[in-house]
Motif scaffolding. Structure first.
Motif, PDB file in Angstrom:
ATOM      1  N   UNK A  38      52.933  25.065  44.734  1.00 51.42           N
ATOM      2  CA  UNK A  38      51.518  25.138  44.372  1.00 51.42           C
ATOM      3  C   UNK A  38      50.840  26.329  45.020  1.00 51.42           C
ATOM      4  N   UNK A  39      51.266  26.698  46.219  1.00 53.42           N
ATOM      5  CA  UNK A  39      50.659  27.847  46.893  1.00 53.42           C
ATOM      6  C   UNK A  39      51.045  29.144  46.185  1.00 53.42           C
ATOM      7  N   UNK A  40      52.266  29.234  45.763  1.00 55.58           N
ATOM      8  CA  UNK A  40      52.705  30.408  45.005  1.00 55.58           C
ATOM      9  C   UNK A  40      51.906  30.532  43.709  1.00 55.58           C
ATOM     10  N   UNK A  41      51.677  29.409  43.042  1.00 56.42           N
ATOM     11  CA  UNK A  41      50.886  29.412  41.807  1.00 56.42           C
ATOM     12  C   UNK A  41      49.447  29.837  42.077  1.00 56.42           C
ATOM     13  N   UNK A  42      48.851  29.285  43.136  1.00 59.62           N
ATOM     14  CA  UNK A  42      47.472  29.625  43.479  1.00 59.62           C
ATOM     15  C   UNK A  42      47.337  31.107  43.804  1.00 59.62           C
ATOM     16  N   UNK A  43      48.248  31.640  44.598  1.00 56.68           N
ATOM     17  CA  UNK A  43      48.195  33.061  44.945  1.00 56.68           C
ATOM     18  C   UNK A  43      48.329  33.930  43.696  1.00 56.68           C
ATOM     19  N   UNK A  44      49.182  33.518  42.776  1.00 56.77           N
ATOM     20  CA  UNK A  44      49.339  34.259  41.525  1.00 56.77           C
ATOM     21  C   UNK A  44      48.070  34.260  40.697  1.00 56.77           C
ATOM     22  N   UNK A  45      47.401  33.114  40.651  1.00 56.65           N
ATOM     23  CA  UNK A  45      46.154  33.006  39.895  1.00 56.65           C
ATOM     24  C   UNK A  45      45.064  33.862  40.532  1.00 56.65           C
ATOM     25  N   UNK A  46      44.943  33.806  41.847  1.00 55.80           N
ATOM     26  CA  UNK A  46      43.868  34.507  42.548  1.00 55.80           C
ATOM     27  C   UNK A  46      43.976  36.027  42.450  1.00 55.80           C
ATOM     28  N   UNK A  47      45.160  36.531  42.141  1.00 57.82           N
ATOM     29  CA  UNK A  47      45.345  37.980  42.072  1.00 57.82           C
ATOM     30  C   UNK A  47      45.389  38.519  40.641  1.00 57.82           C
ATOM     31  N   UNK A  48      45.079  37.692  39.676  1.00 58.38           N
ATOM     32  CA  UNK A  48      45.052  38.131  38.274  1.00 58.38           C
ATOM     33  C   UNK A  48      43.836  39.014  38.001  1.00 58.38           C
ATOM     34  N   UNK A  49      44.005  39.939  37.093  1.00 56.21           N
ATOM     35  CA  UNK A  49      42.900  40.805  36.680  1.00 56.21           C
ATOM     36  C   UNK A  49      41.751  39.997  36.094  1.00 56.21           C
ATOM     37  N   UNK A  50      42.084  38.919  35.375  1.00 54.53           N
ATOM     38  CA  UNK A  50      41.053  38.078  34.767  1.00 54.53           C
ATOM     39  C   UNK A  50      40.145  37.453  35.817  1.00 54.53           C
ATOM     40  N   UNK A  51      40.724  37.051  36.941  1.00 59.24           N
ATOM     41  CA  UNK A  51      39.934  36.449  38.018  1.00 59.24           C
ATOM     42  C   UNK A  51      39.023  37.504  38.632  1.00 59.24           C
ATOM     43  N   UNK A  52      39.539  38.682  38.843  1.00 60.51           N
ATOM     44  CA  UNK A  52      38.732  39.779  39.400  1.00 60.51           C
ATOM     45  C   UNK A  52      37.546  40.085  38.481  1.00 60.51           C
ATOM     46  N   UNK A  53      37.826  40.183  37.198  1.00 63.21           N
ATOM     47  CA  UNK A  53      36.762  40.471  36.226  1.00 63.21           C
ATOM     48  C   UNK A  53      35.716  39.354  36.204  1.00 63.21           C
ATOM     49  N   UNK A  54      36.171  38.105  36.275  1.00 63.65           N
ATOM     50  CA  UNK A  54      35.244  36.979  36.291  1.00 63.65           C
ATOM     51  C   UNK A  54      34.327  37.051  37.508  1.00 63.65           C
ATOM     52  N   UNK A  55      34.893  37.315  38.667  1.00 61.62           N
ATOM     53  CA  UNK A  55      34.114  37.404  39.898  1.00 61.62           C
ATOM     54  C   UNK A  55      33.086  38.527  39.790  1.00 61.62           C
ATOM     55  N   UNK A  56      33.499  39.679  39.282  1.00 58.97           N
ATOM     56  CA  UNK A  56      32.587  40.809  39.171  1.00 58.97           C
ATOM     57  C   UNK A  56      31.476  40.543  38.155  1.00 58.97           C
ATOM     58  N   UNK A  57      31.808  39.925  37.038  1.00 58.90           N
ATOM     59  CA  UNK A  57      30.823  39.716  35.976  1.00 58.90           C
ATOM     60  C   UNK A  57      29.962  38.470  36.193  1.00 58.90           C
ATOM     61  N   UNK A  58      30.594  37.340  36.374  1.00 62.24           N
ATOM     62  CA  UNK A  58      29.868  36.067  36.411  1.00 62.24           C
ATOM     63  C   UNK A  58      29.265  35.756  37.768  1.00 62.24           C
ATOM     64  N   UNK A  59      29.919  36.186  38.842  1.00 56.06           N
ATOM     65  CA  UNK A  59      29.437  35.882  40.182  1.00 56.06           C
ATOM     66  C   UNK A  59      28.762  37.086  40.827  1.00 56.06           C
TER      67      UNK A  59
END
Length: 57
Positions: free
Chosen positions: A34-55
């Motif tokens: 689960x930690x490997x999955x979480x780290x993979x999700x947190x480093x996706x370009x989509x997550x970065x874009x969401x943080x920059x745009x929505x947050x």
């Protein structure tokens, strides 16, 4: 209530800050799937874009 990271944060790192997010776990969870999955999700370009745009950064 929705917080704004730029206005409500106690501390804001500069743009050159190397570590924007920390994932802290117990030592016994270091090799967990689960930690490997979480780290993979947190480093996706989509997550970065969401943080920059929505947050707003």
């Amino acid at each position: 209530m929705r917080l704004n990271s730029k206005k409500d944060a106690t501390f804001v790192e500069g743009k050159d800050w190397s570590y924007a997010n920390f994932i802290v776990v117990r030592e016994q969870d270091l090799d967990s799937e689960w930690l490997e999955s979480l780290a993979g999700i947190m480093t996706r370009d989509e997550v970065r874009e969401f943080i920059l745009e929505k947050l707003e950064g």
